[in-house]
Write an enzyme that holds these catalytic residues in place. Structure first.
Site, PDB file in Angstrom:
ATOM      1  N   ILE A 143       0.865  -1.166   0.000  1.00 15.21           N
ATOM      2  CA  ILE A 143       0.000   0.000   0.000  1.00 15.21           C
ATOM      3  C   ILE A 143       0.908   1.224   0.000  1.00 15.21           C
ATOM      4  CG2 ILE A 143      -2.045  -1.044   1.033  1.00 15.21           C
ATOM      5  CD1 ILE A 143      -1.213  -0.087   3.731  1.00 15.21           C
ATOM      6  N   ASP A 144       0.405   2.318  -0.518  1.00 12.97           N
ATOM      7  CA  ASP A 144       1.220   3.507  -0.706  1.00 12.97           C
ATOM      8  C   ASP A 144       1.758   4.048   0.615  1.00 12.97           C
ATOM      9  OD1 ASP A 144       0.606   3.380  -3.405  1.00 12.97           O
ATOM     10  OD2 ASP A 144      -1.106   4.728  -3.218  1.00 12.97           O
ATOM     11  N   LYS A 145       2.841   4.793   0.513  1.00 16.26           N
ATOM     12  CA  LYS A 145       3.453   5.420   1.684  1.00 16.26           C
ATOM     13  C   LYS A 145       2.427   6.187   2.513  1.00 16.26           C
ATOM     14  CE  LYS A 145       6.666   9.150   2.872  1.00 16.26           C
ATOM     15  NZ  LYS A 145       7.617  10.170   2.348  1.00 16.26           N
TER      16      LYS A 145
END
Length: 341
Positions: A143-145
């Site tokens: 999942i994105d930062k």
């Protein structure tokens, strides 16, 4: 050093080059970038229909079967770091983490440390699957930062292969919470005119497109209707804010799992995520629709308002169905409170 074979069938309308086609069609769980695929091809690790291919520019056609031999990971130079982890579940085969906002999943240029992988190396020691490679041990999905929420990491190779198969088959249950501009409602005639957008019973919006890298910005994804990877997102309104309603808390779930899928799809539908400077823009909310606190909270929210709230799958070793939930983090909860005020 041994290797792990990966079979990939070339899908319809493939790019002209083998490396590009494999980059599009290889399962995301394999964590193979186009650069690495090019090196594997040039290094004699890829065969197409049984014949060795060493030119990344080689032509491929729909239905071709590529066999990629992925060398076993060597000892990583990435060091363990004593970073606190919010562990939801752990056994001998896997670990489920509630990832905080701002943490990158694995090292990359610009983020050599402070990542989830560094924290896992400290917590798990050698008990991480090596299938993901030296920089991505145990990593099955990402999942994105700036997205918070649930992530499963494999500790054994058996778990890694079993989880990767479930992600590839799109059988993993994944629900997200997001705060978006506008209200994606079936009564909105504008949505009926957007290609790829439809509604199912229960006021559930369904977005069906292809996704591929943006033609000019390689860090972004873009909606396509030819080429790219098939992507399906569903969303429903959980709560709506404003008089008239100008923002909403929605629940999204994925039939597929592509990079930035929810962010790209919601922007395509005209309901970009609040705080998403890449896809959602910084839209002005009508002054008379919300309180000053609500408008300020939306204007200043520093990240995409997206949280991976639910993760469910079959345990790859015990074969039991397991499901986890993580509450919305405090920054999103504060945003929702301000929009309600």
């Amino acid at each position: 050093m041994g290797s792990t074979p990966l079979l990939v069938r070339i899908a319809a309308d493939p790019p002209a080059r083998l490396d590009k086609a494999l980059s599009r069609d290889v399962p995301e769980a394999a964590s193979l970038s186009r650069t690495r695929l090019g090196r594997l091809i040039a290094g004699g690790q890829v065969a197409v229909n049984g014949a060795l291919v060493t030119d990344p520019k080689a032509k491929v056609t729909e239905g071709d079967i590529a066999e990629i031999n992925i060398p076993e990971s060597i000892e990583s130079h990435i060091g363990p770091e004593d970073i606190p982890l919010d562990i939801i579940f752990e056994d001998d085969d896997l670990i489920v983490i509630n990832k905080p906002v701002g943490m990158v999943v694995h090292p990359a240029p610009g983020t050599p440390g402070g990542t989830l992988v560094n924290a896992l190396l400290h917590h798990c020691g050698d008990d991480l699957s090596g299938v993901g490679g030296a920089k991505r041990p145990g990593v099955v999905h990402r999942i994105d930062k700036d997205t918070s929420g649930l992530l499963v990491v494999a500790k054994s190779d058996q778990a890694h292969h079993g989880l990767a198969a479930q992600f590839e088959a799109h059988s993993v249950e994944r629900y997200y919470r997001a705060v978006v501009y506008g209200t994606p409602d079936a009564s909105d005639p504008r949505l009926r005119g957007i290609r790829g957008v439809s509604f199912e019973p229960g006021n559930i919006m369904r977005i069906t497109t292809q996704l591929a890298r943006h033609r000019t910005d390689r860090q972004k994804q873009a909606v396509r209707f030819e080429g790219g990877r098939h992507a399906v997102t569903r969303a429903r309104i959980v709560d709506a804010f404003g008089q008239p309603q100008v923002a909403a808390l929605i629940e999204c779930w994925l039939e597929t799992g592509r990079t930035h899928q929810i962010r790209v799809h919601m922007a395509h539908a005209g309901h970009g995520l609040i705080g998403d400077s890449t896809y959602g823009g910084r839209r002005k909310l009508p002054l008379k629709s919300l309180s000053e606190a609500g408008i300020e909270a939306a204007r200043n929210f520093p990240r995409q308002a997206l949280h991976a709230a639910v993760l469910g799958f079959e345990h790859p070793v015990t074969k039991k169905e397991i499901r986890f939930e993580a509450p919305i983090p405090q920054d999103m909860a504060d945003l929702i409170t301000a929009l309600k005020s």
